[in-house]
Motif scaffolding. Structure first.
Motif, short mmCIF file in Angstrom:
data_model
loop_
_atom_site.label_atom_id
_atom_site.label_comp_id
_atom_site.label_asym_id
_atom_site.label_seq_id
_atom_site.Cartn_x
_atom_site.Cartn_y
_atom_site.Cartn_z
N VAL A 178 0.82 -1.21 0.00
CA VAL A 178 0.00 0.00 0.00
C VAL A 178 0.85 1.26 0.00
O VAL A 178 0.41 2.31 -0.40
CB VAL A 178 -0.96 0.00 1.21
N TYR A 179 2.12 1.16 0.44
CA TYR A 179 2.97 2.35 0.51
C TYR A 179 3.34 2.88 -0.87
O TYR A 179 3.85 3.99 -0.98
CB TYR A 179 4.25 2.03 1.27
N THR A 180 3.13 2.10 -1.94
CA THR A 180 3.44 2.59 -3.27
C THR A 180 2.37 3.55 -3.77
O THR A 180 2.54 4.13 -4.84
CB THR A 180 3.57 1.42 -4.24
N GLU A 181 1.28 3.72 -3.03
CA GLU A 181 0.28 4.71 -3.39
C GLU A 181 0.90 6.11 -3.35
O GLU A 181 1.64 6.44 -2.45
CB GLU A 181 -0.89 4.64 -2.41
N CYS A 182 0.58 6.93 -4.30
CA CYS A 182 1.16 8.27 -4.35
C CYS A 182 0.69 9.09 -3.17
O CYS A 182 -0.50 9.09 -2.82
CB CYS A 182 0.75 8.96 -5.66
N VAL A 183 1.60 9.79 -2.51
CA VAL A 183 1.24 10.61 -1.35
C VAL A 183 0.45 11.81 -1.81
O VAL A 183 0.52 12.24 -2.97
CB VAL A 183 2.52 11.06 -0.61
N LEU A 184 -0.30 12.41 -0.88
CA LEU A 184 -1.06 13.61 -1.19
C LEU A 184 -0.13 14.76 -1.52
O LEU A 184 0.96 14.89 -0.94
CB LEU A 184 -1.97 13.97 -0.01
N LYS A 185 -0.57 15.61 -2.43
CA LYS A 185 0.27 16.75 -2.82
C LYS A 185 0.13 17.93 -1.87
O LYS A 185 0.94 18.84 -1.88
CB LYS A 185 -0.12 17.19 -4.24
N GLY A 186 -0.92 17.93 -1.05
CA GLY A 186 -1.13 19.04 -0.11
C GLY A 186 -2.10 20.08 -0.62
O GLY A 186 -2.37 21.06 0.06
N THR A 187 -2.63 19.86 -1.84
CA THR A 187 -3.57 20.84 -2.41
C THR A 187 -4.88 20.18 -2.82
O THR A 187 -5.60 20.69 -3.68
CB THR A 187 -2.92 21.51 -3.62
N GLU A 188 -5.17 19.01 -2.22
CA GLU A 188 -6.41 18.32 -2.59
C GLU A 188 -7.66 19.04 -2.07
O GLU A 188 -8.75 18.87 -2.59
CB GLU A 188 -6.38 16.89 -2.05
N PHE A 189 -7.50 19.84 -0.98
CA PHE A 189 -8.62 20.55 -0.39
C PHE A 189 -8.23 22.01 -0.21
O PHE A 189 -7.06 22.35 0.02
CB PHE A 189 -9.00 19.94 0.97
N THR A 190 -9.23 22.88 -0.30
CA THR A 190 -8.97 24.31 -0.10
C THR A 190 -8.92 24.67 1.37
O THR A 190 -8.18 25.57 1.78
CB THR A 190 -10.05 25.15 -0.79
N ALA A 191 -9.70 23.97 2.22
CA ALA A 191 -9.73 24.27 3.66
C ALA A 191 -8.58 23.53 4.34
O ALA A 191 -8.43 22.31 4.16
CB ALA A 191 -11.06 23.85 4.26
N PRO A 192 -7.76 24.22 5.15
CA PRO A 192 -6.62 23.55 5.82
C PRO A 192 -7.05 22.41 6.72
O PRO A 192 -6.35 21.40 6.81
CB PRO A 192 -5.96 24.69 6.61
N ASP A 193 -8.20 22.55 7.41
CA ASP A 193 -8.61 21.47 8.31
C ASP A 193 -9.01 20.22 7.53
O ASP A 193 -8.70 19.09 7.93
CB ASP A 193 -9.74 21.93 9.22
N ASP A 194 -9.66 20.40 6.37
CA ASP A 194 -10.02 19.24 5.55
C ASP A 194 -8.77 18.56 5.00
O ASP A 194 -8.69 17.32 4.95
CB ASP A 194 -10.93 19.67 4.40
N GLN A 195 -7.78 19.36 4.58
CA GLN A 195 -6.55 18.81 4.03
C GLN A 195 -5.80 17.97 5.08
O GLN A 195 -5.40 16.83 4.84
CB GLN A 195 -5.65 19.93 3.53
N LEU A 196 -5.63 18.57 6.30
CA LEU A 196 -4.90 17.86 7.34
C LEU A 196 -5.67 16.63 7.82
O LEU A 196 -5.08 15.58 8.10
CB LEU A 196 -4.61 18.79 8.51
N ALA A 197 -7.01 16.73 7.88
CA ALA A 197 -7.81 15.59 8.31
C ALA A 197 -7.66 14.43 7.34
O ALA A 197 -7.58 13.25 7.74
CB ALA A 197 -9.28 15.99 8.44
N GLU A 198 -7.62 14.73 6.02
CA GLU A 198 -7.45 13.67 5.03
C GLU A 198 -6.05 13.04 5.14
O GLU A 198 -5.89 11.82 5.00
CB GLU A 198 -7.67 14.23 3.63
N GLU A 199 -5.04 13.86 5.41
CA GLU A 199 -3.69 13.32 5.57
C GLU A 199 -3.61 12.44 6.81
O GLU A 199 -2.93 11.40 6.80
CB GLU A 199 -2.69 14.47 5.67
#
Length: 618
Positions: A472-493
């Motif tokens: 599963v680690y070969t999945e591409c990591v998040l780029k950090g711009t998937e969400f506009t809201a910082p809380d949504d972005q960090l929650a997804e990470e």
């Protein structure tokens, strides 16, 4: 301990040639702790620690010593490792650290059981308040000195005169030091500390070889009120006269002398050589062995004792001579010795059995207990030293693991990008030039023999284990711009980190249970840069904590109300939540720290991310 002038200490204004004592080694830490816990110093002691990061002392030490040139003892600990060793050697919550200071009264040891009973601890000392805190320390020292009724003697007083004393042996503090109760002792305690090293007694002698509990002790006190000499000590010649040629006696090993030879002492102050097959490998310095005295002579004013091994197992072990008139045998027999070993049932055997540590008059239960107590500070310091080394190695391991993980993630991203480009070139009907990763020289991308799989990548032995175990680690990591809201972005990470790192069977018992506190995201944005490794590590740390795996984070510990070890932990009174602190980084300047609340229901509220020396208000 090194005595240095105040002008060599950081953050200290020099107005006179004032001296302080700087502790630089672990044995000095143990000696300091022993003197504080026994009141042996006779005067109040101010222990000042340096700030861990800068190694600077904030208090004005010269101002304090100018105020009390003779009435107090001032000790500085600059090394944070020694500060931790000091904490381990002292009672709980009774030590300062990281720039704090503490007063230890000598007339009242109540601080050992109730460290918060009096205003003795001074924390939060900064450049801005150092002068004010120094004044508070001076005022508090005046109160303590008044309570102890200690007055500075006049310069022409006869305190420098050597005077006799008489007291009672009260027990060993360590193998080479002891307490003597005496009305002649200076100060309010009526206790003297007997130090065999200061008296230059042979290093093979212990206090249990001189005194039993309750024995009378006589001698003289020096100018500083310490024991300068002891009465009744016997000369080696008088002790040698008691030896019986052909008799068997205990002797202490002083070192290796040669092949199958060790140096031994039958009488302190003398030296003999024992020759016995293999003894240089089986006996260590300080061990007690049994020897047979072969001859006693005097040559050039020196007593010589010739010894040999005991080959007859039935030989009777005689008592060692006494070092002091009326004292016990100065040395007990080796462990397991049994006097007349061949006649266990005879009365003579029972009467002359070798003294053992459990039965010797010089090593009774009380003195054994005192020796064991004397070892406690050293063992505590050793434990704390090992704990500190474990923490350091754990931090280093975490750093290496993080670096490896980030390297592998970047490798996976580049590998996936490379495979995508190869697929696009193949789809366009273009051949790849030789030397491209995954393609042997001189072959095309598609259908080339010698490659592995449709992507044309060659198998890698060192990589295969990682792919097999963590696919599963070969999945591409998040780029950090998937969400506009910082809380949504960090929650997804956080969710993605939890999905990757928590095993499937454990997810039901370790769900994510957290929320972001007011100001948390703002502190992240202010403290952690978007491209920094700490930002990439943050979701993993948050996921471990939110899932109840705090022990998998670095240096997880309770957050306290002050920087001293005795400060109370922070608890939110509205709901009973407890504050915690975790390292996001280690071994780097301005390392980031995570602070959060753990609620009684098990949920987590993330409070803030701060720099190492920035303590948030929680």
């Amino acid at each position: 301990m090194n005595t240095v002038t105040a002008d060599r200490l950081p953050a200290t204004t020099v107005t006179a040639a004032v001296t302080v004592t700087t502790v630089t080694t672990a044995p000095e830490i143990l000696a300091l702790a022993e003197s504080l816990c026994t009141g042996a110093a006779g005067v109040p002691t101010l222990v000042v620690t340096a700030v861990n990061r800068t190694r600077e002392v904030q208090l004005d030490l010269s101002r304090i010593t100018d105020e009390f040139p003779d009435d107090i003892r001032l000790v500085v600990i600059e090394n944070p490792d020694l500060t931790r060793a000091f904490t381990g050697a002292m009672p709980p919550d009774a030590t300062p650290y990281n720039g704090a200071a503490r007063i230890y009264p000598a007339h009242d040891l109540g601080w050992m059981t109730d460290p918060f009973a009096d205003d003795l601890l001074f924390t939060g000392i900064t450049d801005a308040n150092a002068d004010r805190v120094t004044g508070v320390v001076i005022d508090r020292l005046r109160v303590i000195l008044a309570a102890a009724d200690l007055h500075r003697p006049a310069p022409d007083a006869d305190r420098a005169a050597v005077r006799p004393f008489r007291g009672e042996f009260s027990g060993a503090l360590s193998p080479r030091s002891a307490m003597v109760t005496s009305s002649d002792a200076p100060g309010a305690f009526g206790v003297l500390q007997l130090d065999l090293d200061a008296l230059q007694v042979s290093p093979t002698v212990t206090v249990d070889g001189l005194f039993r509990d309750g024995d009378e002790v006589r001698g003289t006190l020096g100018a500083d009120g310490t024991v300068a000499s002891l009465d009744g000590l016997r000369e080696p010649a008088a002790m040698v006269a008691e030896l019986v040629v052909g008799g068997c006696y205990p002797a202490v090993v002083t070192g290796k002398a040669g092949k199958s030879q060790v140096g031994v002492q039958v009488i302190p102050g003398t030296g003999s050589t024992l020759t016995q097959q293999g003894i240089d490998r089986t006996a260590a310095t300080g061990d007690v062995v049994t020897v047979r005295v072969q001859s006693v002579s005097e040559r050039e004013g020196q007593v010589r004792i010739a010894v040999g091994p005991v080959v007859d197992g039935t030989a009777r072990l005689r008592d060692a001579p006494a070092l002091r008139d009326g004292g016990p045998a100065w040395l007990s027999g080796p462990a397991g010795s049994a006097g007349s070993a061949g006649s266990a049932g005879s009365a003579e055997s029972a009467d002359t059995a070798a003294p053992s540590p459990a039965t010797s008059p010089s090593a009774g239960p009380d003195s054994e207990l005192a020796v064991l107590r004397g070892r406690v500070p050293a063992l505590r310091a050793q434990i704390h030293g090992l704990s500190a080394e474990i923490d350091r190695l754990r931090d280093a391991l975490n750093t290496v693991n993080d670096e490896n993980r980030y390297a592998w993630d970047e490798h996976d991203r580049l590998d996936q990008e490379n495979a995508l480009l190869r697929d696009r070139l193949t789809a366009a009907g273009l051949s790849l030039p030789g030397g491209v990763a995954g393609v042997p020289a001189g072959t095309a991308a598609a259908g080339t023999s010698g490659t592995s799989g449709a992507s044309g990548r060659r198998p890698r032995g060192s990589r295969k284990l990682r792919v097999d175990r963590q696919t599963v680690y070969t999945e591409c990591v998040l780029k950090g711009t998937e969400f506009t809201a910082p809380d949504d972005q960090l929650a997804e990470e956080i969710r993605l980190s939890w999905a990757r790192n928590v095993d499937a069977p454990a997810k039901a018992d370790h769900p994510l249970n957290y929320r972001f506190g007011d100001g948390f995201l703002a502190s992240v944005e202010k403290t952690v840069g978007a491209g920094e490794s700490a930002r990439r590590k943050l979701p993993d740390v948050l996921a471990w904590i939110a899932a109840g795996y705090e022990d998998r984070t670095s240096r997880h510990h309770a957050f306290r109300a002050g920087t001293s070890g005795g400060a109370p932990r922070v608890v939110r009174h509205t709901d009973g939540a407890k504050a915690f602190r975790v390292d996001l980084e280690t071994s780097t300047a301005a390392a980031r720290r995570l602070h959060y609340w753990k609620l009684p229901d098990g949920s987590v509220e993330f409070h803030s991310v701060n720099l190492h020396d920035d303590y948030p208000t929680m």
